[in-house]
Design a protein around this motif. Sequence first.
Motif, mmCIF file in Angstrom:
data_model
loop_
_atom_site.group_PDB
_atom_site.id
_atom_site.type_symbol
_atom_site.label_atom_id
_atom_site.label_comp_id
_atom_site.label_asym_id
_atom_site.label_seq_id
_atom_site.Cartn_x
_atom_site.Cartn_y
_atom_site.Cartn_z
ATOM 1 N N PRO A 200 0.770 -1.195 0.053
ATOM 2 C CA PRO A 200 -0.137 -0.015 -0.122
ATOM 3 C C PRO A 200 0.790 1.342 -0.220
ATOM 4 O O PRO A 200 0.454 2.345 -0.580
ATOM 5 N N LEU A 201 1.929 1.398 0.613
ATOM 6 C CA LEU A 201 2.743 2.389 0.742
ATOM 7 C C LEU A 201 3.495 2.695 -0.697
ATOM 8 O O LEU A 201 3.591 3.840 -1.054
ATOM 9 N N LEU A 202 4.016 1.717 -1.147
ATOM 10 C CA LEU A 202 4.566 1.882 -2.436
ATOM 11 C C LEU A 202 3.852 2.283 -3.407
ATOM 12 O O LEU A 202 3.911 2.846 -4.523
ATOM 13 N N ASP A 203 2.371 1.769 -3.406
ATOM 14 C CA ASP A 203 1.294 2.102 -4.413
ATOM 15 C C ASP A 203 1.173 3.591 -4.053
ATOM 16 O O ASP A 203 0.778 4.172 -5.172
ATOM 17 N N LEU A 204 0.995 4.004 -2.805
ATOM 18 C CA LEU A 204 0.837 5.402 -2.545
ATOM 19 C C LEU A 204 1.798 6.304 -3.637
ATOM 20 O O LEU A 204 1.563 7.308 -4.087
ATOM 21 N N VAL A 205 3.096 6.040 -3.370
ATOM 22 C CA VAL A 205 4.110 6.688 -4.051
ATOM 23 C C VAL A 205 3.982 6.842 -5.349
ATOM 24 O O VAL A 205 4.358 7.709 -6.271
ATOM 25 N N ARG A 206 3.833 5.679 -6.175
ATOM 26 C CA ARG A 206 3.617 5.414 -7.554
ATOM 27 C C ARG A 206 2.452 6.249 -7.901
ATOM 28 O O ARG A 206 2.527 6.910 -9.015
ATOM 29 N N ARG A 207 1.460 6.249 -7.417
ATOM 30 C CA ARG A 207 0.242 7.048 -7.709
ATOM 31 C C ARG A 207 0.234 8.604 -7.192
ATOM 32 O O ARG A 207 -0.585 9.286 -7.904
ATOM 33 N N SER A 208 1.177 8.896 -6.671
ATOM 34 C CA SER A 208 1.533 10.233 -6.073
ATOM 35 C C SER A 208 2.089 10.935 -7.393
ATOM 36 O O SER A 208 2.406 12.469 -7.216
ATOM 37 N N GLY A 209 2.590 10.493 -8.594
ATOM 38 C CA GLY A 209 3.259 11.309 -9.317
ATOM 39 C C GLY A 209 4.765 12.014 -9.140
ATOM 40 O O GLY A 209 5.157 11.269 -8.150
ATOM 41 N N ASP A 210 4.743 13.317 -9.495
ATOM 42 C CA ASP A 210 6.009 13.870 -8.908
ATOM 43 C C ASP A 210 5.744 14.547 -7.443
ATOM 44 O O ASP A 210 6.511 15.557 -7.240
ATOM 45 N N LEU A 211 4.680 14.314 -6.625
ATOM 46 C CA LEU A 211 4.611 14.795 -5.647
ATOM 47 C C LEU A 211 5.647 14.775 -4.667
ATOM 48 O O LEU A 211 6.448 15.725 -3.922
ATOM 49 N N MET A 216 9.679 10.117 -10.227
ATOM 50 C CA MET A 216 8.396 9.458 -10.578
ATOM 51 C C MET A 216 7.600 10.435 -11.558
ATOM 52 O O MET A 216 7.737 11.546 -11.729
ATOM 53 N N PRO A 217 6.718 9.558 -12.361
ATOM 54 C CA PRO A 217 6.020 10.363 -13.450
ATOM 55 C C PRO A 217 5.078 11.447 -12.919
ATOM 56 O O PRO A 217 4.403 11.224 -11.799
ATOM 57 N N ARG A 218 4.683 12.587 -13.415
ATOM 58 C CA ARG A 218 3.709 13.364 -13.120
ATOM 59 C C ARG A 218 2.258 12.856 -13.102
ATOM 60 O O ARG A 218 2.120 11.849 -13.826
ATOM 61 N N GLN A 219 1.792 13.420 -12.254
ATOM 62 C CA GLN A 219 0.173 12.909 -12.023
ATOM 63 C C GLN A 219 -0.721 12.850 -13.427
ATOM 64 O O GLN A 219 -1.284 11.767 -13.602
ATOM 65 N N SER A 220 -0.330 13.758 -14.314
ATOM 66 C CA SER A 220 -1.087 13.904 -15.327
ATOM 67 C C SER A 220 -0.562 12.658 -16.517
ATOM 68 O O SER A 220 -1.301 12.245 -17.198
ATOM 69 N N GLU A 221 0.516 11.953 -16.206
ATOM 70 C CA GLU A 221 1.143 11.126 -17.008
ATOM 71 C C GLU A 221 0.782 9.660 -16.568
ATOM 72 O O GLU A 221 0.693 8.639 -17.159
ATOM 73 N N VAL A 222 0.370 9.522 -15.203
ATOM 74 C CA VAL A 222 0.118 8.409 -14.496
ATOM 75 C C VAL A 222 -0.983 7.410 -15.347
ATOM 76 O O VAL A 222 -0.951 6.250 -15.620
ATOM 77 N N GLY A 223 -2.105 8.371 -15.422
ATOM 78 C CA GLY A 223 -3.281 7.827 -16.065
ATOM 79 C C GLY A 223 -2.809 7.354 -17.557
ATOM 80 O O GLY A 223 -3.427 6.351 -17.832
ATOM 81 N N ALA A 224 -2.075 7.999 -18.204
ATOM 82 C CA ALA A 224 -1.792 8.009 -19.687
ATOM 83 C C ALA A 224 -1.019 6.695 -19.730
ATOM 84 O O ALA A 224 -1.155 6.050 -20.674
#
Length: 224
Positions: A200-211, A216-224
């Motif tokens: 869950p923690l690793l998934d949080l980091v992945r989904r947070s984009g460049d936060l 890590m990819p920007r949030q706008s790129e994660v969905g793409a």
Amino acid sequence: MTESVSSARQLPRGRHGLPREEVIASQRERILSAMAEAMVENGYVGTSVAAILKRAGVSRETFYEQFRSKEDCFEAAYERAVELLIANIVDAINGDARDPAGPTESDRMGRILEAYFDGLIAEPAYARLYLVEVYAVGSKAIARRAQLQEAFVDMIADVLDARTDEQRFACQTLAAAVSAMVTARIAVDDLASLKALHEPLLDLVRRSGDLYGAAMPRQSEVGA
């Protein structure tokens, strides 16, 4: 994994012919181990020097040759615990050094978390020492605890390439959240649930984009 607290080597009885430096090192390791193990049962406040001596199998004279007080012994045990934990994490981060491609940032972040949890599980007495009992010792020990957490933040920020103040702060909040969740579980002796925090923690980091950082990819790129 590194040697557990409870496996500190006892010197052979009688004349052994070992160098004095080796004898002192063995005694010190046993004392530090005994300090951590005694606190599991009685906490820092309830742990006496006599209880440490009994577990370590050393004399009071030997104890005070190496440590000024119980607090001094705690500080040394704390540093030993940190040394073991940091070594495990660094080894995990550099685990694929032989691979020319190298691990991805997500892989390295996953390894930090996995090595951290594995280290706590492998050394439960030391884990309780620096996550729970440290708050009973005093302001100096708590300040050292804060330094350790900042070292953890440094590792996260380096792996995720935190470049801005905002990203650094996000890494600090992540480290604080991990610390709080882990400390609560260690306090109630719930080691079994630590590993469940990893994904869950690793998934949080992945989904947070460049936060947390530019790696890590920007949030706008994660969905793409």
